[in-house]
Design a protein around this motif. Sequence first.
Motif, PDB file in Angstrom:
ATOM      1  N   CYS A  69       0.854  -1.195   0.000  1.00 31.45           N
ATOM      2  CA  CYS A  69       0.000   0.000   0.000  1.00 31.45           C
ATOM      3  C   CYS A  69       0.889   1.244   0.000  1.00 31.45           C
ATOM      4  O   CYS A  69       1.667   1.444   0.937  1.00 31.45           O
ATOM      5  CB  CYS A  69      -0.899   0.006   1.223  1.00 31.45           C
ATOM      6  N   ASN A 129       0.066   4.315   0.568  1.00 25.99           N
ATOM      7  CA  ASN A 129      -0.278   5.213   1.670  1.00 25.99           C
ATOM      8  C   ASN A 129       0.328   4.743   2.988  1.00 25.99           C
ATOM      9  O   ASN A 129       0.710   5.561   3.814  1.00 25.99           O
ATOM     10  CB  ASN A 129      -1.796   5.342   1.833  1.00 25.99           C
ATOM     11  N   CYS A 130       0.388   3.432   3.186  1.00 22.33           N
ATOM     12  CA  CYS A 130       0.934   2.884   4.433  1.00 22.33           C
ATOM     13  C   CYS A 130       2.461   2.904   4.432  1.00 22.33           C
ATOM     14  O   CYS A 130       3.084   2.964   5.487  1.00 22.33           O
ATOM     15  CB  CYS A 130       0.429   1.463   4.658  1.00 22.33           C
ATOM     16  N   CYS A 180      -7.317  -1.060   1.004  1.00 17.02           N
ATOM     17  CA  CYS A 180      -6.362  -1.500   2.018  1.00 17.02           C
ATOM     18  C   CYS A 180      -7.080  -1.630   3.353  1.00 17.02           C
ATOM     19  O   CYS A 180      -7.827  -0.741   3.758  1.00 17.02           O
ATOM     20  CB  CYS A 180      -5.213  -0.497   2.131  1.00 17.02           C
ATOM     21  N   CYS A 192      -6.891   2.623   6.774  1.00 12.90           N
ATOM     22  CA  CYS A 192      -6.246   3.247   5.615  1.00 12.90           C
ATOM     23  C   CYS A 192      -7.306   3.616   4.575  1.00 12.90           C
ATOM     24  O   CYS A 192      -8.318   2.938   4.421  1.00 12.90           O
ATOM     25  CB  CYS A 192      -5.227   2.282   5.020  1.00 12.90           C
ATOM     26  N   TRP A 203      -6.633   4.028   1.183  1.00 13.29           N
ATOM     27  CA  TRP A 203      -6.180   3.703  -0.173  1.00 13.29           C
ATOM     28  C   TRP A 203      -7.093   2.672  -0.836  1.00 13.29           C
ATOM     29  O   TRP A 203      -7.429   1.651  -0.245  1.00 13.29           O
ATOM     30  CB  TRP A 203      -4.761   3.156  -0.140  1.00 13.29           C
ATOM     31  N   THR A 252      -6.858   7.954  -3.010  1.00 12.57           N
ATOM     32  CA  THR A 252      -7.123   8.016  -1.584  1.00 12.57           C
ATOM     33  C   THR A 252      -8.548   8.494  -1.353  1.00 12.57           C
ATOM     34  O   THR A 252      -8.960   9.520  -1.882  1.00 12.57           O
ATOM     35  CB  THR A 252      -6.133   8.971  -0.887  1.00 12.57           C
ATOM     36  N   GLU A 300     -11.471  11.524   4.144  1.00 14.76           N
ATOM     37  CA  GLU A 300     -11.408  11.178   5.572  1.00 14.76           C
ATOM     38  C   GLU A 300     -12.712  10.590   6.098  1.00 14.76           C
ATOM     39  O   GLU A 300     -12.706   9.796   7.039  1.00 14.76           O
ATOM     40  CB  GLU A 300     -11.049  12.405   6.408  1.00 14.76           C
ATOM     41  N   ARG A 312     -12.947   6.791   6.896  1.00 11.26           N
ATOM     42  CA  ARG A 312     -12.205   6.121   7.977  1.00 11.26           C
ATOM     43  C   ARG A 312     -13.180   5.426   8.862  1.00 11.26           C
ATOM     44  O   ARG A 312     -13.109   4.525   9.489  1.00 11.26           O
ATOM     45  CB  ARG A 312     -11.390   7.119   8.779  1.00 11.26           C
TER      46      ARG A 312
END
Length: 71
Positions: A7, A9-10, A42, A51, A53, A65, A68, A71
């Motif tokens: 990933c 982003n991670c 992800c 995450c 992604w 992405t 928010e 989440r």
Amino acid sequence: MSDTKHCPNCGGLEQHPFHKAVKDEQKYIESQGHNPAGWWRCGNRGEKGRCLWVQPYFNQGAGLTLPESFR
């Protein structure tokens, strides 16, 4: 069904669990001009939460992405 992938982003070299995108995620992907079929998210959880992604299964470069609110 799940699988493991890298990933962006991670970060790092570790592989993380990926799961098929669900309806709300697919709606967002479609709103961004993409066909949501075959997209995966992800499943890694960091200090901020899950995450954001998402990517087509075989095309990490086309990933994006999520906002928010996912989440």
